[in-house]
Write a protein that holds these residues in place. Structure first.
Motif, PDB file in Angstrom:
ATOM      1  N   HIS A   1       0.927  -1.266   0.148  1.00  0.00           N
ATOM      2  CA  HIS A   1       0.046   0.056   0.022  1.00  0.00           C
ATOM      3  C   HIS A   1       0.738   1.336  -0.135  1.00  0.00           C
ATOM      4  N   LEU A   2       1.829   1.406   0.842  1.00  0.00           N
ATOM      5  CA  LEU A   2       2.553   2.543   1.067  1.00  0.00           C
ATOM      6  C   LEU A   2       3.324   2.951  -0.440  1.00  0.00           C
TER       7      LEU A   2
ATOM      8  N   VAL B   1       2.912   9.534  -7.614  1.00  0.00           N
ATOM      9  CA  VAL B   1       2.227   8.840  -6.549  1.00  0.00           C
ATOM     10  C   VAL B   1       0.783   8.853  -6.711  1.00  0.00           C
ATOM     11  N   GLY B   2       0.146   7.563  -6.514  1.00  0.00           N
ATOM     12  CA  GLY B   2      -1.262   7.073  -7.173  1.00  0.00           C
ATOM     13  C   GLY B   2      -2.166   7.623  -5.946  1.00  0.00           C
ATOM     14  N   ASP B   3      -1.809   7.670  -4.820  1.00  0.00           N
ATOM     15  CA  ASP B   3      -2.821   8.002  -3.548  1.00  0.00           C
ATOM     16  C   ASP B   3      -2.092   8.859  -2.515  1.00  0.00           C
ATOM     17  N   VAL B   4      -2.443   9.946  -2.190  1.00  0.00           N
ATOM     18  CA  VAL B   4      -1.788  10.817  -1.121  1.00  0.00           C
ATOM     19  C   VAL B   4      -2.082   9.848   0.269  1.00  0.00           C
ATOM     20  N   ARG B   5      -3.048   9.076   0.403  1.00  0.00           N
ATOM     21  CA  ARG B   5      -3.202   8.425   1.624  1.00  0.00           C
ATOM     22  C   ARG B   5      -2.120   7.308   1.876  1.00  0.00           C
TER      23      ARG B   5
ATOM     24  N   ARG C   1      -2.584  18.407   5.833  1.00  0.00           N
ATOM     25  CA  ARG C   1      -3.351  19.273   4.769  1.00  0.00           C
ATOM     26  C   ARG C   1      -3.232  18.435   3.554  1.00  0.00           C
ATOM     27  N   ALA C   2      -2.218  17.720   3.405  1.00  0.00           N
ATOM     28  CA  ALA C   2      -1.992  17.143   2.076  1.00  0.00           C
ATOM     29  C   ALA C   2      -2.660  15.807   2.118  1.00  0.00           C
ATOM     30  N   GLY C   3      -3.052  15.483   3.149  1.00  0.00           N
ATOM     31  CA  GLY C   3      -3.952  14.170   3.348  1.00  0.00           C
ATOM     32  C   GLY C   3      -3.093  13.004   3.599  1.00  0.00           C
ATOM     33  N   MET C   4      -1.938  13.218   4.264  1.00  0.00           N
ATOM     34  CA  MET C   4      -0.977  12.180   4.472  1.00  0.00           C
ATOM     35  C   MET C   4      -0.856  11.736   5.895  1.00  0.00           C
TER      36      MET C   4
END
Length: 271
Positions: A6-7, A177-181, A198-201
């Motif tokens: 995932h990461l 990167v595919g997903d900020v999460r 704030r960037a959703g990380m």
């Protein structure tokens, strides 16, 4: 080999995170520049606005009550933006000249980053330093063994720097990167944690190596466990209050945190 499902990426701050244990390069130069103006500033005061772009840092420092009072006493008026401009103009060449003196790797940091890269993670970075300082620091770090896949300086982007999300998000774009999460932002300052959130990380705060403790690596290592705990507690509290998902002492402890985040992502959790 250890791999992540995932990461995708880790985005690192610079001073107090991977180089310059205790974050001395920005603070000492700020103290020297204010001293040239006849206004003494303490190390503790210089550290309060850490993580901001340097012009903003100087402005915020001048607004601290003690510094503002000394400025008023020295010049008979409050600090103005034109004064910030003048201080910044003095600061920049000094910072460029001296950043190398404080660019020693934080013990274990470079090896940790390389192990993460070997696991397939992309390595991003951003800094409160402007580009002219980063241009000095990047080759020194590369020669010592640290070369992130992408680096953003605080004046690279029209939107600005911390505590906004833009430098972290510029890494997302540059690294594909595919997903900020699936990103983790690692920093030793409150504005740097705010940037990641704030960037959703996911965000990881560093208590011991950074600005809040403000000791050299040798000074930290020389402390007893009880003394370290006394220094760590307020630093950790500050980073947790900023919203850090995890707080550890130095980057050496990051892999275990990333494993925990990977497990949470696999479980459907989000930052």
């Amino acid at each position: 080999m250890h791999t992540y499902q995932h990461l995708e990426a880790v985005i690192f701050d610079w001073a107090g995170t991977v180089v310059d244990f205790g974050s001395f390069a920005p603070t000492q130069v700020l103290i020297d520049v204010f001293a040239r103006m006849g206004v003494p500033v303490s190390m503790a005061e210089a550290r309060v606005p850490m993580g901001l772009a340097k012009w903003d840092h100087i402005q915020a420092l001048g607004r601290l009550p003690g510094v503002a009072a000394r400025w008023q006493a020295r010049f008979g008026r409050p600090m103005q933006d034109s004064d910030v401009d003048a201080l910044y103009a003095e600061f920049m060449p000094l910072q460029v000249a001296r950043v190398g003196e404080y660019s020693a790797p934080i013990p274990g940091a470079f090896a940790t980053v390389e192990s993460l890269r070997a696991s397939g993670l992309k390595i991003g970075s951003c800094s409160g330093y402007p580009r002219v300082v980063m241009d000095q620091l990047l080759p020194l770090a590369a020669a010592a063994g640290y070369a992130p896949d992408h680096t953003v300086a605080t004046d690279d982007l029209p939107a600005g720097g911390r505590p906004g999300p833009w430098m972290a998000l510029d890494n997302v774009l540059a690294l594909g990167v595919g997903d900020v999460r699936h990103c983790v932002k690692v920093d030793d300052t409150v504005p740097g944690i705010a940037e990641g959130l704030r960037a959703g990380m996911w965000t990881v705060g560093l208590a011991a190596s950074g600005n809040a403790v403000g000791l050299t690596a040798d000074e930290w290592a020389a402390l007893s466990p009880a003394q370290q705990a006394a220094y760590r507690a307020p630093a950790e509290a500050q980073l947790r209050a900023a919203g850090a998902h995890y707080v550890v002492d130095t980057l050496v402890e990051l892999p275990a945190v990333l494993d925990a985040i990977e497990a949470r992502l696999a479980n459907g959790e989000r930052p």
